[in-house]
Write a protein that holds these residues in place. Structure first.
Motif, PDB file in Angstrom:
ATOM      1  N   VAL A   7       0.855  -1.182   0.000  1.00  0.00           N
ATOM      2  CA  VAL A   7       0.000   0.000   0.000  1.00  0.00           C
ATOM      3  C   VAL A   7       0.894   1.236   0.000  1.00  0.00           C
ATOM      4  CG1 VAL A   7      -1.908  -1.170   1.162  1.00  0.00           C
ATOM      5  CG2 VAL A   7      -0.216   0.046   2.517  1.00  0.00           C
ATOM      6  N   SER A   8       0.274   2.400   0.026  1.00  0.00           N
ATOM      7  CA  SER A   8       1.008   3.654  -0.010  1.00  0.00           C
ATOM      8  C   SER A   8       1.972   3.795   1.165  1.00  0.00           C
ATOM      9  CB  SER A   8       0.030   4.827   0.022  1.00  0.00           C
ATOM     10  OG  SER A   8      -0.820   4.778  -1.087  1.00  0.00           O
ATOM     11  N   HIS A   9       2.949   4.644   0.999  1.00  0.00           N
ATOM     12  CA  HIS A   9       3.910   4.965   2.058  1.00  0.00           C
ATOM     13  C   HIS A   9       3.176   5.743   3.153  1.00  0.00           C
ATOM     14  CE1 HIS A   9       7.516   6.724   3.915  1.00  0.00           C
ATOM     15  NE2 HIS A   9       8.170   5.712   3.346  1.00  0.00           N
ATOM     16  N   PRO A  10       3.583   5.607   4.429  1.00  0.00           N
ATOM     17  CA  PRO A  10       2.877   6.299   5.521  1.00  0.00           C
ATOM     18  C   PRO A  10       2.830   7.817   5.371  1.00  0.00           C
ATOM     19  CG  PRO A  10       4.679   4.948   6.375  1.00  0.00           C
ATOM     20  CD  PRO A  10       4.640   4.759   4.909  1.00  0.00           C
ATOM     21  N   LYS A  11       3.806   8.395   4.689  1.00  0.00           N
ATOM     22  CA  LYS A  11       3.784   9.855   4.502  1.00  0.00           C
ATOM     23  C   LYS A  11       2.698  10.281   3.506  1.00  0.00           C
ATOM     24  CE  LYS A  11       7.110  10.012   0.825  1.00  0.00           C
ATOM     25  NZ  LYS A  11       8.430   9.896   0.425  1.00  0.00           N
ATOM     26  N   ASP A  12       2.182   9.327   2.736  1.00  0.00           N
ATOM     27  CA  ASP A  12       1.185   9.638   1.709  1.00  0.00           C
ATOM     28  C   ASP A  12      -0.252   9.383   2.145  1.00  0.00           C
ATOM     29  OD1 ASP A  12       3.275  10.280  -0.014  1.00  0.00           O
ATOM     30  OD2 ASP A  12       3.391   8.249  -0.813  1.00  0.00           O
ATOM     31  N   GLN A  13      -0.459   8.478   3.094  1.00  0.00           N
ATOM     32  CA  GLN A  13      -1.812   8.114   3.512  1.00  0.00           C
ATOM     33  C   GLN A  13      -1.911   8.093   5.038  1.00  0.00           C
ATOM     34  OE1 GLN A  13      -4.563   7.315   1.586  1.00  0.00           O
ATOM     35  NE2 GLN A  13      -3.417   7.940  -0.222  1.00  0.00           N
ATOM     36  N   GLU A  14      -2.870   8.814   5.586  1.00  0.00           N
ATOM     37  CA  GLU A  14      -3.049   8.889   7.034  1.00  0.00           C
ATOM     38  C   GLU A  14      -3.455   7.541   7.632  1.00  0.00           C
ATOM     39  OE1 GLU A  14      -2.654  10.554  10.623  1.00  0.00           O
ATOM     40  OE2 GLU A  14      -2.193  11.569   8.746  1.00  0.00           O
ATOM     41  N   VAL A  28      -2.557   4.643   6.768  1.00  0.00           N
ATOM     42  CA  VAL A  28      -1.380   3.778   6.867  1.00  0.00           C
ATOM     43  C   VAL A  28      -0.615   4.105   8.152  1.00  0.00           C
ATOM     44  CG1 VAL A  28       0.793   3.098   5.768  1.00  0.00           C
ATOM     45  CG2 VAL A  28      -1.227   3.516   4.362  1.00  0.00           C
ATOM     46  N   LYS A  29      -0.476   5.393   8.470  1.00  0.00           N
ATOM     47  CA  LYS A  29       0.175   5.806   9.721  1.00  0.00           C
ATOM     48  C   LYS A  29      -0.556   5.239  10.931  1.00  0.00           C
ATOM     49  CE  LYS A  29       1.628  10.307   8.029  1.00  0.00           C
ATOM     50  NZ  LYS A  29       1.470  11.746   8.189  1.00  0.00           N
TER      51      LYS A  29
END
Length: 94
Positions: free
Chosen positions: A70-77, A79-80
């Protein structure tokens, strides 16, 4: 004779060292932007572009051992938030 054996042994060690440096790790080649069900996840790996892989991504590891990119954590909240949840879950287990 002994020096030849030592030289061959040393050469073998160098070759193994160079070969192990060339091992490619599993990289995400594309990412999904779909939200995953949190209950199926067991861990994660953050992949940064330029450190052996072409794209930045997060590889979530499922409880059955599958890797979902999936997207990098800096790109999707979301994911963080999932990473924070998994870190807290891991800390409770230890």
């Amino acid at each position: 004779m002994t020096s030849r054996v030592a030289a061959l042994l040393l050469l073998g060690i160098f070759c193994v060292g160079f070969a192990s440096a060339q091992i490619v790790s599993d990289c995400c080649l594309k990412v999904s932007r779909k939200t995953l069900p949190l209950q199926i996840l067991d861990g994660y790996i953050i992949q940064d572009a330029g450190h052996g892989c072409e794209i930045s991504a997060t590889a979530f590891i499922t409880k059955v051992g599958r890797m979902l990119c999936v997207s990098h954590p800096k790109d999707q909240e979301w994911v963080k938030k999932y990473i924070t949840f998994l870190d807290e879950k891991k800390a409770k287990r230890q």
